[in-house]
Enzyme design. Structure first.
Site, mmCIF file in Angstrom:
data_model
loop_
_atom_site.group_PDB
_atom_site.id
_atom_site.type_symbol
_atom_site.label_atom_id
_atom_site.label_comp_id
_atom_site.label_asym_id
_atom_site.label_seq_id
_atom_site.Cartn_x
_atom_site.Cartn_y
_atom_site.Cartn_z
ATOM 1 N N ARG A 166 11.506 -1.307 11.288
ATOM 2 C CA ARG A 166 10.131 -1.085 11.765
ATOM 3 C C ARG A 166 9.769 -2.137 12.824
ATOM 4 N NH1 ARG A 166 4.622 -0.227 8.187
ATOM 5 N NH2 ARG A 166 3.313 -1.254 9.718
ATOM 6 N N ARG A 169 -0.991 -9.536 13.141
ATOM 7 C CA ARG A 169 -1.551 -8.539 12.207
ATOM 8 C C ARG A 169 -2.328 -9.233 11.091
ATOM 9 N NH1 ARG A 169 3.847 -5.727 10.830
ATOM 10 N NH2 ARG A 169 2.725 -4.315 9.449
ATOM 11 N N LYS A 181 0.833 -1.217 0.000
ATOM 12 C CA LYS A 181 0.000 0.000 0.000
ATOM 13 C C LYS A 181 0.867 1.266 0.000
ATOM 14 C CE LYS A 181 -2.405 -1.056 3.777
ATOM 15 N NZ LYS A 181 -1.894 -2.391 4.192
ATOM 16 N N ARG A 210 11.191 -5.946 5.167
ATOM 17 C CA ARG A 210 11.056 -4.534 5.539
ATOM 18 C C ARG A 210 11.573 -4.309 6.961
ATOM 19 N NH1 ARG A 210 5.154 -2.115 5.066
ATOM 20 N NH2 ARG A 210 4.836 -3.493 6.835
ATOM 21 N N ARG A 260 -9.992 0.263 8.214
ATOM 22 C CA ARG A 260 -9.560 -1.102 8.479
ATOM 23 C C ARG A 260 -10.684 -1.935 9.073
ATOM 24 N NH1 ARG A 260 -3.769 0.184 8.841
ATOM 25 N NH2 ARG A 260 -2.563 -1.746 8.760
HETATM 26 P P1 AMP Z 1 0.200 0.349 8.791
HETATM 27 O O1 AMP Z 1 1.381 1.251 8.707
HETATM 28 O O2 AMP Z 1 -0.949 0.811 7.954
HETATM 29 O O3 AMP Z 1 0.551 -1.093 8.519
HETATM 30 O O4 AMP Z 1 -0.325 0.409 10.309
HETATM 31 C C1 AMP Z 1 0.486 -0.024 11.395
HETATM 32 C C2 AMP Z 1 -0.364 -0.277 12.633
HETATM 33 O O5 AMP Z 1 -1.031 0.944 13.007
HETATM 34 C C3 AMP Z 1 -1.493 -1.289 12.458
HETATM 35 O O6 AMP Z 1 -1.040 -2.630 12.638
HETATM 36 C C4 AMP Z 1 -2.471 -0.848 13.549
HETATM 37 O O7 AMP Z 1 -2.037 -1.281 14.824
HETATM 38 C C5 AMP Z 1 -2.337 0.669 13.509
HETATM 39 N N1 AMP Z 1 -3.321 1.271 12.571
HETATM 40 C C6 AMP Z 1 -3.045 1.938 11.406
HETATM 41 N N2 AMP Z 1 -4.177 2.340 10.791
HETATM 42 C C7 AMP Z 1 -5.201 1.907 11.581
HETATM 43 C C8 AMP Z 1 -6.615 1.967 11.485
HETATM 44 N N3 AMP Z 1 -7.221 2.549 10.439
HETATM 45 N N4 AMP Z 1 -7.351 1.408 12.484
HETATM 46 C C9 AMP Z 1 -6.769 0.816 13.546
HETATM 47 N N5 AMP Z 1 -5.438 0.700 13.688
HETATM 48 C C10 AMP Z 1 -4.650 1.238 12.728
#
Ligand code: AMP
Length: 192
Positions: A136, A147, A14, A130, A91
């Site tokens: 990260r 996840r 993404k 990554r 999400r």
């Molecule tokens: P990402 O960078 O999009 O993979 O997000 C990393 C982490 O942030 C996720 O595993 C969630 O714990 C949290 N997170 C990001 N976006 C959301 C969302 N829309 N709703 C809930 N948790 C989120």
């Protein structure tokens, strides 16, 4: 104006594809994961709360997440006016409903959802890589496993939700970044 949701499992590309789309369409990028990581690195109150969920691979509760997104939208009204790429939000189905309402209140809507579909073994491989490349913190095998579980139980129902809304564009998200980007571009150009 073009509001796009880029949708897919963790590790589906993404962020990578969002960067290409920003250049191509001049969209404003909102990555909720990046917003939260920024709060964590600045040590804010939201950062402390977010970290307790992110480190376990869990989702931040919907009501808090919706407030965070609304604040980001309202912070940048001029930047978002030309269109936004939503990366990592929604999400859950309640988040999708909230996004619909937030955009309707601002006189707009989600125009298209790009769903990056990638086999699970490739997702895990990419996230482990990554983790090595960027450090990260949530890209470790235990958190990745959780996840993916959370994705299947809470996020993947959105695929059906957006299919029913006639907005979902399935993209084969495995393999070459350029080929994937060209597929997305031809679907979005057709959707405009
Ligand atoms: P990402 O960078 O999009 O993979 O997000 C990393 C982490 O942030 C996720 O595993 C969630 O714990 C949290 N997170 C990001 N976006 C959301 C969302 N829309 N709703 C809930 N948790 C989120």
């Amino acid at each position: 104006m073009l509001n796009v949701v880029i949708f897919g499992a963790p590790g589906s590309g993404k962020g990578t594809q969002s960067e290409r789309l920003i250049d191509e369409y001049g969209l404003h990028h909102i990555s909720t994961g990046e917003v939260l990581r920024d709060h964590i690195s600045r040590g804010t109150e939201l950062g402390h709360i977010a970290d307790s969920y992110i480190s376990k691979g869990q989702l931040i509760p919907d009501d808090l997440m919706v407030k965070v997104l609304a604040a980001v939208l309202d912070e940048n009204p001029e930047k978002t006016a030309g269109g936004v790429i939503f990366d990592g939000f929604p999400r859950t189905v309640p988040q999708a409903e909230a996004l619909k309402k937030m955009l309707a209140d601002r006189g707009t809507k989600v125009h298209a959802v790009v769903g990056l579909e990638v086999p699970e073994d490739e997702l895990v491989r990419r996230m482990l890589q990554r983790g090595k490349d960027t450090g990260r913190a949530d890209d470790n095998l235990d958190t990745i496993t959780n996840r993916l579980k959370v994705y299947h139980s809470q996020t993947s129902p959105l695929r059906e939700y957006y299919i029913n809304e006639g907005k979902y564009h399935a993209i084969d998200g495995s393999g070459e970044v350029d080929r994937i980007f060209n597929d997305i571009k031809s679907r979005l150009d057709g959707a405009k």
